[in-house]
Each structure stands twice: as C-alpha cells, then as structure tokens.
Design a protein around this motif. Structure first.
Motif, PDB file in Angstrom:
ATOM      1  N   ILE A 130       0.833  -1.209   0.000  1.00  0.00           N
ATOM      2  CA  ILE A 130       0.000   0.000   0.000  1.00  0.00           C
ATOM      3  C   ILE A 130       0.866   1.256   0.000  1.00  0.00           C
ATOM      4  O   ILE A 130       0.634   2.183  -0.780  1.00  0.00           O
ATOM      5  CB  ILE A 130      -0.997  -0.017   1.185  1.00  0.00           C
ATOM      6  CG1 ILE A 130      -2.074  -1.082   0.923  1.00  0.00           C
ATOM      7  CG2 ILE A 130      -1.625   1.355   1.396  1.00  0.00           C
ATOM      8  CD1 ILE A 130      -3.059  -1.290   2.052  1.00  0.00           C
ATOM      9  N   ASP A 131       1.885   1.269   0.836  1.00  0.00           N
ATOM     10  CA  ASP A 131       2.773   2.426   0.919  1.00  0.00           C
ATOM     11  C   ASP A 131       3.450   2.697  -0.430  1.00  0.00           C
ATOM     12  O   ASP A 131       3.470   3.831  -0.912  1.00  0.00           O
ATOM     13  CB  ASP A 131       3.824   2.182   2.021  1.00  0.00           C
ATOM     14  CG  ASP A 131       4.671   3.411   2.285  1.00  0.00           C
ATOM     15  OD1 ASP A 131       4.080   4.492   2.510  1.00  0.00           O
ATOM     16  OD2 ASP A 131       5.912   3.294   2.261  1.00  0.00           O
ATOM     17  N   SER A 132       4.000   1.653  -1.056  1.00  0.00           N
ATOM     18  CA  SER A 132       4.696   1.813  -2.337  1.00  0.00           C
ATOM     19  C   SER A 132       3.739   2.249  -3.444  1.00  0.00           C
ATOM     20  O   SER A 132       4.086   3.105  -4.261  1.00  0.00           O
ATOM     21  CB  SER A 132       5.370   0.499  -2.753  1.00  0.00           C
ATOM     22  OG  SER A 132       6.310   0.118  -1.780  1.00  0.00           O
ATOM     23  N   CYS A 133       2.560   1.660  -3.476  1.00  0.00           N
ATOM     24  CA  CYS A 133       1.583   2.020  -4.513  1.00  0.00           C
ATOM     25  C   CYS A 133       1.164   3.479  -4.386  1.00  0.00           C
ATOM     26  O   CYS A 133       1.039   4.186  -5.387  1.00  0.00           O
ATOM     27  CB  CYS A 133       0.358   1.118  -4.443  1.00  0.00           C
ATOM     28  SG  CYS A 133       0.657  -0.560  -5.018  1.00  0.00           S
ATOM     29  N   LYS A 134       0.953   3.915  -3.159  1.00  0.00           N
ATOM     30  CA  LYS A 134       0.514   5.299  -2.946  1.00  0.00           C
ATOM     31  C   LYS A 134       1.589   6.304  -3.353  1.00  0.00           C
ATOM     32  O   LYS A 134       1.274   7.439  -3.704  1.00  0.00           O
ATOM     33  CB  LYS A 134       0.109   5.523  -1.492  1.00  0.00           C
ATOM     34  CG  LYS A 134      -1.244   4.936  -1.165  1.00  0.00           C
ATOM     35  CD  LYS A 134      -1.634   5.255   0.258  1.00  0.00           C
ATOM     36  CE  LYS A 134      -3.067   4.870   0.527  1.00  0.00           C
ATOM     37  NZ  LYS A 134      -3.446   5.149   1.915  1.00  0.00           N
ATOM     38  N   LYS A 135       2.851   5.893  -3.314  1.00  0.00           N
ATOM     39  CA  LYS A 135       3.950   6.778  -3.709  1.00  0.00           C
ATOM     40  C   LYS A 135       4.192   6.762  -5.216  1.00  0.00           C
ATOM     41  O   LYS A 135       4.945   7.581  -5.723  1.00  0.00           O
ATOM     42  CB  LYS A 135       5.241   6.356  -2.990  1.00  0.00           C
ATOM     43  CG  LYS A 135       5.227   6.648  -1.511  1.00  0.00           C
ATOM     44  CD  LYS A 135       6.497   6.137  -0.860  1.00  0.00           C
ATOM     45  CE  LYS A 135       6.459   6.365   0.641  1.00  0.00           C
ATOM     46  NZ  LYS A 135       7.558   5.672   1.329  1.00  0.00           N
ATOM     47  N   ASP A 136       3.587   5.805  -5.921  1.00  0.00           N
ATOM     48  CA  ASP A 136       3.824   5.649  -7.361  1.00  0.00           C
ATOM     49  C   ASP A 136       2.735   6.371  -8.150  1.00  0.00           C
ATOM     50  O   ASP A 136       1.577   5.965  -8.157  1.00  0.00           O
ATOM     51  CB  ASP A 136       3.841   4.161  -7.713  1.00  0.00           C
ATOM     52  CG  ASP A 136       4.274   3.897  -9.136  1.00  0.00           C
ATOM     53  OD1 ASP A 136       3.731   4.542 -10.062  1.00  0.00           O
ATOM     54  OD2 ASP A 136       5.158   3.038  -9.323  1.00  0.00           O
ATOM     55  N   GLU A 137       3.133   7.447  -8.827  1.00  0.00           N
ATOM     56  CA  GLU A 137       2.177   8.282  -9.557  1.00  0.00           C
ATOM     57  C   GLU A 137       1.432   7.502 -10.647  1.00  0.00           C
ATOM     58  O   GLU A 137       0.230   7.676 -10.836  1.00  0.00           O
ATOM     59  CB  GLU A 137       2.943   9.455 -10.191  1.00  0.00           C
ATOM     60  CG  GLU A 137       2.105  10.690 -10.369  1.00  0.00           C
ATOM     61  CD  GLU A 137       2.955  11.863 -10.839  1.00  0.00           C
ATOM     62  OE1 GLU A 137       2.743  12.290 -11.979  1.00  0.00           O
ATOM     63  OE2 GLU A 137       3.812  12.314 -10.052  1.00  0.00           O
ATOM     64  N   ASN A 138       2.146   6.620 -11.351  1.00  0.00           N
ATOM     65  CA  ASN A 138       1.515   5.839 -12.430  1.00  0.00           C
ATOM     66  C   ASN A 138       0.419   4.921 -11.893  1.00  0.00           C
ATOM     67  O   ASN A 138      -0.651   4.798 -12.489  1.00  0.00           O
ATOM     68  CB  ASN A 138       2.556   5.003 -13.186  1.00  0.00           C
ATOM     69  CG  ASN A 138       3.497   5.865 -13.979  1.00  0.00           C
ATOM     70  OD1 ASN A 138       3.133   6.966 -14.406  1.00  0.00           O
ATOM     71  ND2 ASN A 138       4.714   5.396 -14.158  1.00  0.00           N
TER      72      ASN A 138
END
Length: 195
Positions: free
Chosen positions: A175-183
């Motif tokens: 969740i943390d990584s996805c939220k930081k990924d603009e794409n």
C-alpha cells in the motif's frame, strides 16, 4: 422422479434484494439492474463456476491465453471459497475495484497477488501473476514481449516494494509503495466512472 430431483438440486441462485445490495455496495439500483441483466445473460443460473468464468473472460482476450489470470481473478471474487461466484460476490468485488477507496482497491489487488493468502507476496507468486498477464496479452502484442519480461517486471516490482529487503512484500509495503507511485495512482483513477 429422478429428473425432478435433479432439477431441484440445480435450483437457480437468487440474489439478495436490490435495495440491500444498493446499501452494501457503491452502486445505484439502476446500475445494479444493468449489472444483473448482464450477469444473468452470461450466467442464467445466477452463479458462475470457474470453468464458465474462464470461458467468459477469454472472450475479452482472444489473442492470448487468459485461463491462468482468470483463475487468479476467480479466486479473488470467490470470497467464501465455495467454487462459485454469485451475483453478490461479483458486485461486491466490482464495487471495490470501481468505486472503493484507494485503500480498498489496493487491499483487493494485494489479495489477488497473494496467491496462497499468507499475508505477503513472494517473487514466485508475483511471477505466476506476471506470466499469466503476459500469456493473456498474447504473443502478438506490439512491441513483442521478450520471454524474460515477466521476470524483469517482478524484479522491478520487488525493487520498489520490498522496503525492508526481506524477500516478501507485506500489505503495508504494498500500500505504501503504490501510494507513492504516480503511475499506479493514475491508473486506479481510470476506473472511477466506468459504469
């Protein structure tokens, strides 16, 4: 008679009332009616088993083999693990995918990728998912996919997501990584007004 007994054992599944489904999902009654008509058209009995689910799904990806990805998707929709997806199962999942909060959607995606449901995603699980996606897209996509592409995709995924480098991705890391990924965030908003 035996035929009557067989008919009784294959009684069609009727969904809960549309009012109740409207309360439990993020769909309007009119949207639920449209979804139900489509579901009933493909699944007259009111439920779909995995084989039928795969057949329906394959119509959307005629250029490739979608059976493995459809298997993973079926598992994600079959929340009570009874080997079938009812209209309710279908709309609950669809409601999350299309109208859920970002956290709801990411939890659903994590559940899809966590094949053995042990609370973390391994490279093997991610590789199985990636291979199934590449198979589904077909050999004739442009540009042509190289055979190593799924493995490279998994390595890239783990570089981004496995924050503590322990070889697995937990729900929090995901969740943390996805939220930081603009794409990823942009692609999640593509579905906001689908129906």
């Amino acid at each position: 008679s035996i035929e009557d007994d067989f008919e009784l054992s294959t009684v069609c599944h009727r969904p809960e009332s549309m009012d109740k489904l409207e309360e439990q999902t993020k769909f309007t009654k009119k949207e639920l009616q449209v979804l139900y008509r489509g579901f009933k058209n493909e699944c007259p009995c009111g439920v779909v088993n995995e084989e039928n689910f795969k057949n329906i799904y394959s119509q959307f990806f005629p250029q490739g083999d979608s059976s493995m990805y459809a298997h993973f998707l079926f598992e994600a929709f079959d929340t009570n693990k009874n080997g079938s997806v009812s209209f309710e199962d279908f709309v609950f999942g669809l409601s999350i995918i299309l109208r859920g909060t970002i956290n709801d959607r990411l939890n659903w995606a994590f559940n899809l990728y966590d094949l053995n449901k042990d609370g973390c995603i391994t490279k093997e699980e991610m590789l199985d998912i990636m291979k199934s996606i590449y198979d589904m897209m077909g050999k004739y996509t442009h540009p042509t996919m190289i055979d190593d592409a799924p493995r490279e995709h998994v390595e890239s995924f783990f570089q981004k997501m496995d924050q503590n480098r322990d070889g697995v991705v937990t729900i929090d890391e995901f969740i943390d990584s996805c939220k930081k990924d603009e794409n990823i965030m942009q692609s999640m908003q593509l579905f906001d007004n689908v129906i």
